[in-house]
Design an enzyme around this catalytic site. Structure first.
Site, PDB file in Angstrom:
ATOM      1  CG  LEU A 174      -1.717   1.288   1.462  1.00 41.71           C
ATOM      2  CD1 LEU A 174      -2.676   1.557   0.298  1.00 41.71           C
ATOM      3  CD2 LEU A 174      -2.488   1.240   2.775  1.00 41.71           C
ATOM      4  CD  GLU A 210      -2.531  -9.789  -0.365  1.00 42.57           C
ATOM      5  OE1 GLU A 210      -1.775  -9.187   0.419  1.00 42.57           O
ATOM      6  OE2 GLU A 210      -3.461  -9.245  -0.949  1.00 42.57           O
ATOM      7  NE  ARG A 214      -2.413  -9.520   3.812  1.00 41.48           N
ATOM      8  CZ  ARG A 214      -2.239  -8.216   3.576  1.00 41.48           C
ATOM      9  NH1 ARG A 214      -1.006  -7.708   3.599  1.00 41.48           N
ATOM     10  NH2 ARG A 214      -3.255  -7.437   3.301  1.00 41.48           N
TER      11      ARG A 214
END
Lengths: 301, 301, 301, 301
Positions: free
Chosen positions: A44, A110, A155
């Site tokens: 991010l 993830e 994740r």
């Protein structure tokens, strides 16, 4: 100590450890100077810093370029927030190879789909990666690393995507068996109940990493009690820089002057210090000809 | 209006204009949102942001990559701090071509030697570029641009390097005649006496740009009186971000908690807003299949 | 064996050794498959392949990107034709660091000026780098390498630039004393008289590398007699590919058909073989879910 | 004429047109010099040239870097073989924006899944992209282009993947309605029966592009009869360069000499000619100081 080994020690530590977000060489250095033992290469933050969205708008090699600057500027390990691995198992293998070359200590992937969407945008349940496919990706990553201590963290997005504790446990266990060095259990609740529920079932089975961005008000002591190994402060440098730059820029814009800003920001000398200007000065004395100072006109061409 | 034309209008404006430093897509966007009409792509800030020194440690294409993100994220023009043009006239020609492709509105080059050293490091007089060679570089830049409004600003380092007013005037005039669209007269004094002396002789001959980093306490009104066209606030976003990140990181490190930080920094939603998350949400509705939500298990491979 | 050690062994071998030019991952692999023990990362060939001139039109990081693909595709060492080191001693230090990260085994730098011009273009004498400055660059390179076996070769352009034997010897000796691992003595004569004259004075002082592009008709046996350590076949892959592609393209253009071309060029299967398609097929069996084949419609988004 | 308009004219021409594969700046220039009016930026060739597999091992920005060199080196349009668009509709939008910036005239995307596998590897039926999702991607591409003449070609893999004529027609029509500027109908048969069957149903509905790599022995006259608009010679430069380099390298390796190679390959002068060395020589006369020749010792630093 190798950066990979440093990160391994953090992840496997009995004491709760902390790593802090950085998004470029500068912030990475600031994290190290503050005393942290590791850096979170946040997807991010890196995308926000570049000016794009956190939806694989920057290519994986552009992210890699950012990481290279970060690693070169620091001596503590970086754990990359590697989204979904940027493709399938084969892309994952390449990623691991490239990360090792750049001296990045580990990667967290993830179980979402490529191109990724950010966990905190939107509210509905999202499809997750097929478990078998994701396990193949973890296995491929582990089998392609050449440094034994390179870390692969899996994740689990089950809570985020609205699939509940059973799915979270099922996935965590599958990823552990596939070879993941730790499980990052993500939650978007403002309290630690997801994590709490997971840890009660999980026990001490395998290292657990958390990202308490949403449940930031939970006392850190409680994470220790739950047996968490590593906490990631995930995006607070980019967010603090935004506020600072917004304020500074507006002030200068309104004042048409630096007068109210100059005293509140780092000096130019501090910029030079962080950049390591002194080392270059010393090196110039060592490596440049001594007669250099006498030249007054030089043809560049 | 084309970004090049926007920059041209700023430089040729009768009213004093201001542009503000940015060093990545994020800061560029913040500069635009604050109301500024232009961005200074600072070499010092970009290098500091990357974690390297401002001595051509980043290659010119790595700088270009940064600029591309900055330009893509904004609609106001960027004037690049292009050091010495990263080589001779031929490198300059390539640079102009590449900047035009990335929609960068102009470039400022300085009459120093490659690899550059920062003006404010060290005290002794530095050799400057040969005037004839530098004029050839300016001419090559102007003759290779395809957009008539692309701006080439010539930065005179005579005062910085300790060569005095006569040399400053001689160089400024030579660069003007070679085709530069404006003269950036640099000074490291803490008062505006260098600029004052120059402007008295220079008059209204050609647009003048200044960078009052050292003489920041001079009232802006005085720059207007002197007839300056454009003021560059050169490195204040990177410097404010350093202070903010240092403080935030230390606080979190000491507290082992986000509790004292969370309220003082931009929210995650604000990060998403700056990134333009809403536009993507709308676009997903438009371009993605409507049955997407029903999928519960998807093979990525 | 490490690639650096492999290259060191080639350079220090008592028997005459040979390395061959490559300019991308494909040609690098072809060089390895032919049996060569090392690769010459030619500046001329790499620039020609990219479609630019050999005058630092491609940035040093763009060259690095090419080298990374070359090194990843092969297991034999690459010696980079590193021009002038792309700047001063500090750029050289960064270059060495980056080359080591990409597993490039060594770099050859030449005592010309940046931006470089090609040795064989034009006829007049060219200015050479200041000896003391160039020695500082060699020393900086050697002191910044972390792998003891990384090779730094100093290329003497004295003959090329028209400075004669004395200057060639003076420079070679200075570069040896500064720490260069070998001397590349360059000549543009169509006979080996420059090299001969040099070797008579030089003796066995230090390893010597040559590039017999112009004096190609000299029997290799003679190089052995002179005591040369390493011969570089410097640009013959790019040149053979040019001829082949020009012929093929013209044939297809004139015929408006592939019929006269298909039988004379590598098959598509051969392309796949060089790319390593088989390894991926095997890996897919190992890492991808077995139910993958049954999927008939998949949402990519 | 704009490159995009040139490509549009080729695609919409009533006469059968031809474009030829290139994979770097050099081969692109060779294609132009042979007389071709357009270039096919082949994914297979570009990946093979880099030394990686055609399975999205190179990132999309690495492919973009190759294309930029290709476009800079030529004045005829390039149609990129853009795989699946490197992600979803949003990645496609970014791709179009970046291609336009680099002056690439169009992109062809195929209805397969990311990461792609090569059409000719393996034999079983492969899953294709969801039609609605792929149409959204086409629409997103067309709505994000800023140059009206930028071309988006939709490649139908139905025959390749074993789905038959009905699926091929259904997809082609859907892509046409979604805004594709042309349909590329792919076939891996060694005869033109797939294409023939398609064209009989398709008629003159919309421009059709073919890639007769497998059915190369079909007379070109027959493609004209079928009403095909554009033929792509898809990978013959890379394949001819492989054969040439393999032969040259082996010869030099075996001979330990250039003697049997020198006469059969392009001269060094020809390399310089292709690179445009003459233009630089002229430019040096124009832009470099005339006193440059007299300098005998220059400090580079």
């Amino acid at each position: 100590m190798k950066k990979t080994t440093q990160l391994k020690n953090l992840i496997q530590s009995r004491d709760l450890q902390f790593i802090m977000e950085a998004h470029n060489g500068l912030s990475a250095k600031i994290v190290e100077e503050a005393g942290f033992k590791g850096i979170w290469g946040s997807g991010l933050s890196i995308s926000a810093s570049l000016g794009v969205r956190d939806n694989n708008e920057a290519s994986w090699t552009q992210v890699l370029d950012v990481l290279e600057f970060m690693s070169d500027a620091t001596s503590i390990p970086i754990l990359l927030d590697g989204d979904t691995g940027y493709g399938n198992f084969n892309n994952m293998r390449r990623l691991v190879k490239k990360l090792e070359q750049r001296n990045i200590a580990g990667v967290c992937i993830e179980d979402k789909l490529f191109p990724k969407t950010n966990s905190f945008i939107g509210g509905e349940a999202q499809p997750l990666a097929d478990i078998e496919e994701f396990c193949g990706k973890i296995q491929a990553a582990k089998e392609s690393q050449t440094d034994d201590d390179f870390m692969v963290v899996a994740r689990v997005e089950a809570f985020i995507a609205g699939w509940g504790l059973d799915e979270a446990l099922r996935r965590a266990e599958a990823y552990r068996l596939a070879g993941a060095d730790a499980i990052l259990m993500h939650s978007k609740k403002s309290d630690p109940s997801d994590i709490e529920a997971f840890m009660k079932e999980w026990g001490n089975r395998h290292p657990v990493v958390i990202v308490p961005t949403k449940y930031y008000s939970t006392p850190t002591e409680y994470f220790k009690e739950l047996g968490i190994n590593l906490v990631i402060w995930a995006n607070h440098n980019i967010r603090s820089s935004i506020t600072a730059m917004q304020n500074t820029t507006k002030q200068v814009f309104n004042d048409e002057s630096l007068i109210n800003v100059e005293g509140n920001i780092a000096s130019v000398s501090e910029v030079f210090r962080i950049q390591g200007a002194d080392e270059l000065k010393e090196a110039e004395k060592k490596y440049l000809p001594t007669n250099n100072k006498d030249i007054s006109a030089v043809i560049l061409a």
